[in-house]
Design a protein around this motif. Sequence first.
Motif, mmCIF file in Angstrom:
data_model
loop_
_atom_site.group_PDB
_atom_site.id
_atom_site.type_symbol
_atom_site.label_atom_id
_atom_site.label_comp_id
_atom_site.label_asym_id
_atom_site.label_seq_id
_atom_site.Cartn_x
_atom_site.Cartn_y
_atom_site.Cartn_z
ATOM 1 N N ASN A 1 0.658 -1.320 0.225
ATOM 2 C CA ASN A 1 0.384 0.169 -0.234
ATOM 3 C C ASN A 1 0.516 1.365 -0.085
ATOM 4 O OD1 ASN A 1 -1.699 2.176 0.397
ATOM 5 N ND2 ASN A 1 -3.308 0.897 2.351
ATOM 6 N N GLY B 1 2.217 0.965 8.753
ATOM 7 C CA GLY B 1 1.033 2.109 9.614
ATOM 8 C C GLY B 1 2.055 2.252 10.802
ATOM 9 N N SER B 2 0.830 2.966 11.339
ATOM 10 C CA SER B 2 1.146 3.565 12.667
ATOM 11 C C SER B 2 1.187 2.997 14.230
ATOM 12 C CB SER B 2 0.054 4.725 13.143
ATOM 13 O OG SER B 2 -0.773 4.618 12.861
ATOM 14 N N GLY B 3 0.584 2.182 14.008
ATOM 15 C CA GLY B 3 0.621 1.028 15.178
ATOM 16 C C GLY B 3 0.896 -0.448 15.233
ATOM 17 N N ASP C 1 -2.447 -1.341 9.488
ATOM 18 C CA ASP C 1 -3.504 -2.464 9.902
ATOM 19 C C ASP C 1 -4.591 -2.192 9.038
ATOM 20 O OD1 ASP C 1 -1.898 -3.571 12.012
ATOM 21 O OD2 ASP C 1 -3.032 -2.118 13.111
ATOM 22 N N THR D 1 -4.518 -2.446 5.507
ATOM 23 C CA THR D 1 -3.913 -3.666 4.492
ATOM 24 C C THR D 1 -3.723 -5.200 5.358
ATOM 25 O OG1 THR D 1 -2.740 -1.396 3.534
ATOM 26 C CG2 THR D 1 -2.245 -3.862 2.705
ATOM 27 N N ALA E 1 -8.335 1.479 -2.239
ATOM 28 C CA ALA E 1 -8.946 1.006 -1.254
ATOM 29 C C ALA E 1 -9.550 -0.039 -1.730
ATOM 30 C CB ALA E 1 -10.107 2.181 -0.155
ATOM 31 N N GLY F 1 2.260 -2.291 5.023
ATOM 32 C CA GLY F 1 0.779 -1.838 4.636
ATOM 33 C C GLY F 1 0.798 -1.417 6.338
ATOM 34 N N THR G 1 -1.132 -1.322 -4.202
ATOM 35 C CA THR G 1 -2.655 -1.011 -4.548
ATOM 36 C C THR G 1 -2.732 0.891 -5.460
ATOM 37 O OG1 THR G 1 -2.070 -0.631 -2.027
ATOM 38 C CG2 THR G 1 -2.925 -2.657 -2.559
ATOM 39 N N ARG H 1 -3.738 11.840 8.861
ATOM 40 C CA ARG H 1 -3.197 10.300 9.620
ATOM 41 C C ARG H 1 -2.120 10.296 9.523
ATOM 42 N NH1 ARG H 1 -7.463 6.713 8.210
ATOM 43 N NH2 ARG H 1 -6.596 4.937 8.291
ATOM 44 N N SER I 1 0.546 4.296 2.951
ATOM 45 C CA SER I 1 0.239 3.524 4.625
ATOM 46 C C SER I 1 1.717 4.124 4.868
ATOM 47 C CB SER I 1 0.524 2.157 4.504
ATOM 48 O OG SER I 1 -0.310 1.467 3.987
ATOM 49 N N GLY I 2 1.253 4.709 6.252
ATOM 50 C CA GLY I 2 1.978 5.311 7.273
ATOM 51 C C GLY I 2 2.396 6.533 6.227
ATOM 52 N N ASP J 1 -10.440 0.069 11.407
ATOM 53 C CA ASP J 1 -10.968 0.567 10.489
ATOM 54 C C ASP J 1 -12.305 1.036 11.400
ATOM 55 O OD1 ASP J 1 -9.278 1.251 8.976
ATOM 56 O OD2 ASP J 1 -10.299 -0.455 7.725
HETATM 57 N N1 LIG Z 1 -3.273 3.749 -3.387
HETATM 58 C C1 LIG Z 1 -3.968 3.284 -2.249
HETATM 59 N N2 LIG Z 1 -4.693 4.961 -2.505
HETATM 60 C C2 LIG Z 1 -5.627 5.388 -1.369
HETATM 61 N N3 LIG Z 1 -6.108 4.476 -0.986
HETATM 62 C C3 LIG Z 1 -5.353 3.118 -0.832
HETATM 63 C C4 LIG Z 1 -4.657 2.597 -1.473
HETATM 64 N N4 LIG Z 1 -3.882 0.960 -1.291
HETATM 65 C C5 LIG Z 1 -4.839 0.883 -0.177
HETATM 66 N N5 LIG Z 1 -5.912 2.117 0.214
HETATM 67 C C6 LIG Z 1 -6.198 1.734 1.529
HETATM 68 O O1 LIG Z 1 -6.091 2.897 2.509
HETATM 69 C C7 LIG Z 1 -6.741 2.720 3.935
HETATM 70 C C8 LIG Z 1 -5.000 2.554 4.988
HETATM 71 O O2 LIG Z 1 -4.052 1.506 4.974
HETATM 72 P P1 LIG Z 1 -3.830 1.495 6.059
HETATM 73 O O3 LIG Z 1 -3.914 0.942 7.024
HETATM 74 O O4 LIG Z 1 -2.380 -0.060 5.375
HETATM 75 O O5 LIG Z 1 -2.049 2.242 6.173
HETATM 76 P P2 LIG Z 1 -2.300 3.161 7.101
HETATM 77 O O6 LIG Z 1 -4.126 4.190 7.387
HETATM 78 O O7 LIG Z 1 -1.166 4.169 7.394
HETATM 79 O O8 LIG Z 1 -1.333 2.277 8.397
HETATM 80 P P3 LIG Z 1 -2.815 2.388 10.330
HETATM 81 O O9 LIG Z 1 -3.933 2.087 9.990
HETATM 82 O O10 LIG Z 1 -1.629 1.318 10.557
HETATM 83 O O11 LIG Z 1 -2.119 4.168 11.116
HETATM 84 C C9 LIG Z 1 -6.931 1.178 3.758
HETATM 85 O O12 LIG Z 1 -8.134 0.939 4.457
HETATM 86 C C10 LIG Z 1 -6.550 1.078 2.567
HETATM 87 O O13 LIG Z 1 -7.475 0.150 1.808
#
Ligand SMILES: Nc1ncnc2c1ncn2[C@@H]1O[C@H](COP(=O)(O)OP(=O)(O)OP(=O)(O)O)[C@@H](O)[C@H]1O
Length: 302
Positions: A11, A92-94, A69, A71, A45, A67, A42, A154, A14-15, A269
């Motif tokens: 992803n 990710g963050s956690g 949590d 992903t 979403a 990615g 990716t 985020r 992510s992060g 989520d």
């Molecule tokens: N290319 C993309 N563009 C936009 N959203 C995406 C893409 N690829 C994946 N996503 C969506 O991004 C969302 C967040 O991803 P993810 O949880 O991996 O990262 P994060 O939010 O940075 O991590 P954390 O939840 O640990 O803080 C997921 O719901 C995923 O479906």
Amino acid sequence: MVHYRILFIVNPISGFGLGWEIPYRIRHIAAYKDIEYNIRFTEYAGHAKEIVEQAKHQNYTHIIAAGGDGTVNEIGTALINTGIAFGVISLGSGNGFARHLGFSQMMNKALKQILKSETTDIDVVEINGHYSLNVSGFGFDAEVAHFFSRMKIRGIFSYIYSIIHMWFRYPSKRYVFHIDGKTWEEDCFVLSVANSSQYGNNASIAPKASLRDGLVDVCILKRPKYYQIPRFLYCFMNSKIARLPYFSEIQCKEAILEGDLNKAHIDGDPYILESPVKVKVLPGVLKVIAPKLSRKKKNMTV
Ligand SMILES: Nc1ncnc2c1ncn2[C@@H]1O[C@H](COP(=O)(O)OP(=O)(O)OP(=O)(O)O)[C@@H](O)[C@H]1O
């Protein structure tokens, strides 16, 4: 010798966007020289799940989620009952699930762990037809997940802001529990259903949780009083939450919960669910790479 045909699903948002570095990092790790692998990024979403659906028919031995949590949940739950080994590069963050399995938070080290570690079969928790690998819940942490999902920026700082913001606004709620033939009512501030022990960053809400015990842990935290907050934070961040008299952890195979359960989170989520909520464990349905099992320290378990 283990045969590897690995698919990395990355992803890129992510992060901090470090996922773009993965092809470069792999090329510079000697252990990957003779390994067959592909990398897919990716684009939206839900794309990760579609990639897994195609990959199931392409003889991959391992599929790695790079990615956060969200992903991890999308890819891991799509791999249930496939026998393909699932691993994580934490971006990710956690990263609670990856931490519980013992994956390093350093990308290079985690890439090496994928090739060196044992695999094992773990449980998955089903919540009203949705699948949870890590920690899901209702009450305060669900409210935080919903608030956080509406924030424009985020990351960990927005997450901490969401926690502080909701802490002063969220009242405890009363829920009905049906577990192991017993029924009772109780006020809860946090009501979590945990497969693994932690939300992320080693913040442990279910210290007894194991991914291989065929049990789900229903964790109840009552609202700490203001003077209890420092001790609460210390225990929460050091896997000592079980010492607090206003915390309880019930291990079971199935639970039915009733009350104001509309706002929920599944592995962080936000979700909207309907009461009653049925929680049940699906034992040993997901094959994972578990670096913790390959450590030499005694009593290491997942
Ligand atoms: N290319 C993309 N563009 C936009 N959203 C995406 C893409 N690829 C994946 N996503 C969506 O991004 C969302 C967040 O991803 P993810 O949880 O991996 O990262 P994060 O939010 O940075 O991590 P954390 O939840 O640990 O803080 C997921 O719901 C995923 O479906």
